[in-house]
Enzyme design. Structure first.
Site, PDB file in Angstrom:
ATOM      1  N   ASN A 192     -17.221  31.700   5.080  1.00 46.63           N
ATOM      2  CA  ASN A 192     -16.348  31.467   6.008  1.00 46.63           C
ATOM      3  C   ASN A 192     -17.134  31.936   7.451  1.00 46.63           C
ATOM      4  OD1 ASN A 192     -15.686  34.357   6.863  1.00 46.63           O
ATOM      5  ND2 ASN A 192     -14.462  34.095   5.015  1.00 46.63           N
ATOM      6  N   ASP A 198     -16.537  33.096  -3.226  1.00 47.48           N
ATOM      7  CA  ASP A 198     -17.036  34.003  -2.281  1.00 47.48           C
ATOM      8  C   ASP A 198     -16.439  35.341  -2.850  1.00 47.48           C
ATOM      9  OD1 ASP A 198     -17.910  35.341  -0.074  1.00 47.48           O
ATOM     10  OD2 ASP A 198     -16.350  34.701   1.400  1.00 47.48           O
TER      11      ASP A 198
HETATM   12  N1  APR Z   1     -18.567  29.880  -9.850  1.00 42.53           N
HETATM   13  C1  APR Z   1     -18.740  28.484  -9.511  1.00 42.53           C
HETATM   14  N2  APR Z   1     -17.578  27.844  -8.778  1.00 42.53           N
HETATM   15  C2  APR Z   1     -16.442  28.747  -8.424  1.00 42.53           C
HETATM   16  C3  APR Z   1     -16.366  30.192  -8.869  1.00 42.53           C
HETATM   17  C4  APR Z   1     -17.450  30.640  -9.543  1.00 42.53           C
HETATM   18  N3  APR Z   1     -17.565  31.789 -10.040  1.00 42.53           N
HETATM   19  N4  APR Z   1     -15.348  30.452  -8.273  1.00 42.53           N
HETATM   20  C5  APR Z   1     -14.688  29.579  -7.718  1.00 42.53           C
HETATM   21  N5  APR Z   1     -15.483  28.384  -7.779  1.00 42.53           N
HETATM   22  C6  APR Z   1     -15.315  26.908  -7.267  1.00 42.53           C
HETATM   23  C7  APR Z   1     -13.906  26.585  -7.156  1.00 42.53           C
HETATM   24  O1  APR Z   1     -13.166  26.049  -8.196  1.00 42.53           O
HETATM   25  C8  APR Z   1     -14.275  25.422  -6.135  1.00 42.53           C
HETATM   26  O2  APR Z   1     -14.501  24.176  -6.842  1.00 42.53           O
HETATM   27  O3  APR Z   1     -16.064  27.012  -6.082  1.00 42.53           O
HETATM   28  C9  APR Z   1     -15.441  25.832  -5.341  1.00 42.53           C
HETATM   29  C10 APR Z   1     -15.157  26.173  -4.025  1.00 42.53           C
HETATM   30  O4  APR Z   1     -13.992  26.582  -3.651  1.00 42.53           O
HETATM   31  P1  APR Z   1     -13.811  27.956  -2.764  1.00 42.53           P
HETATM   32  O5  APR Z   1     -14.351  29.227  -3.294  1.00 42.53           O
HETATM   33  O6  APR Z   1     -12.322  28.006  -2.268  1.00 42.53           O
HETATM   34  O7  APR Z   1     -14.833  27.306  -1.360  1.00 42.53           O
HETATM   35  P2  APR Z   1     -14.244  26.592   0.045  1.00 42.53           P
HETATM   36  O8  APR Z   1     -13.385  25.416  -0.532  1.00 42.53           O
HETATM   37  O9  APR Z   1     -15.624  26.155   0.416  1.00 42.53           O
HETATM   38  O10 APR Z   1     -13.656  27.489   0.846  1.00 42.53           O
HETATM   39  C11 APR Z   1     -14.065  28.774   1.552  1.00 42.53           C
HETATM   40  O11 APR Z   1     -12.864  30.279   0.910  1.00 42.53           O
HETATM   41  O12 APR Z   1     -13.207  32.376  -0.541  1.00 42.53           O
HETATM   42  C12 APR Z   1     -12.954  31.647   0.945  1.00 42.53           C
HETATM   43  O13 APR Z   1     -14.365  33.143   2.471  1.00 42.53           O
HETATM   44  C13 APR Z   1     -14.222  31.750   1.709  1.00 42.53           C
HETATM   45  O14 APR Z   1     -12.890  31.331   3.714  1.00 42.53           O
HETATM   46  C14 APR Z   1     -13.695  30.652   2.779  1.00 42.53           C
HETATM   47  C15 APR Z   1     -13.046  29.668   2.171  1.00 42.53           C
END
Ligand code: APR
Length: 182
Positions: free
Chosen positions: A30, A40
């Protein structure tokens, strides 16, 4: 599933990105570079406090990371050497520059990778979790951005992986790879 684009091997893998054996793992971060949930949270938990400390330093020096840009830190306890933190767009219906910003996340991450001698890199599906970007659309943008970078940069990483957490996301990327004839 994998394919070759110029000198880059592009591979789709279903799994947990924190387990990837690559030079750099990309984080869906973020703007404030403060710990979140999703990928994250998983990366920070697996990498340890050193990642948060490095993010705090960037935050105090540069104020964080703008949407569509990327910054690089150490990877702490992960197998990787680096974490590249990029900030995807929040989905607002598609008419607010989301596709351009998402493509920029991949391009800026790959550019930072090249500048740091990264030969192998793993991406999650940026923006398609908490940020709500429809995965079918995001997959086309993501794969096109990697393809364009590999075609345009002679120093592009030899290996680019997409590590996709769940079945549905993996299937979307597989479909996109076929749609793009890659
Ligand atoms: N490995 C691979 N992919 C993962 C993992 C993992 N360990 N954990 C989650 N994901 C996937 C989710 O299922 C999704 O398909 O990563 C993809 C992106 O999802 P998010 O992590 O929610 O990222 P995003 O939609 O870009 O949102 C970003 O979320 O965690 C917060 O700090 C971050 O505020 C920011 C927001």
């Amino acid at each position: 599933m994998q394919t070759q684009i110029v000198q880059t091997n592009l591979e789709l893998i279903q799994g947990d990105i924190t387990k990837a054996h690559v030079d750099a793992i990309v984080n869906a971060a973020n703007n404030a570079l403060v710990g979140g949930g999703g990928v994250d949270g998983a990366i920070r938990r697996a990498g340890g406090d050193v990642i948060e400390n490095a993010c705090a330093e960037i935050r105090s020096r540069e104020g964080g990371c703008p949407t569509g840009k990327a910054v690089i830190t150490t990877a702490g306890n992960l197998h990787a050497k680096y974490v590249i933190h990029t900030v995807g767009p929040v989905w607002e219906g598609g008419n607010s520059g989301e596709a351009e910003l998402l493509a920029s996340c991949y391009q800026e991450s790959l550019q930072l990778a090249v500048e740091n001698g990264v030969q192998s890199i793993a991406f999650p599906s940026i923006s398609t979790g908490i940020y709500g970007y429809p995965t079918e659309k995001a997959a086309l943008v993501a794969l096109t951005a990697v393809k364009d970078f590999s075609e345009q940069s002679s120093a592009a990483p030899a290996s680019v992986q997409f590590v996709l957490f769940d079945d549905a996301t993996y299937t979307c990327y597989e479909d996109a790879l076929r749609t793009l004839n890659l």
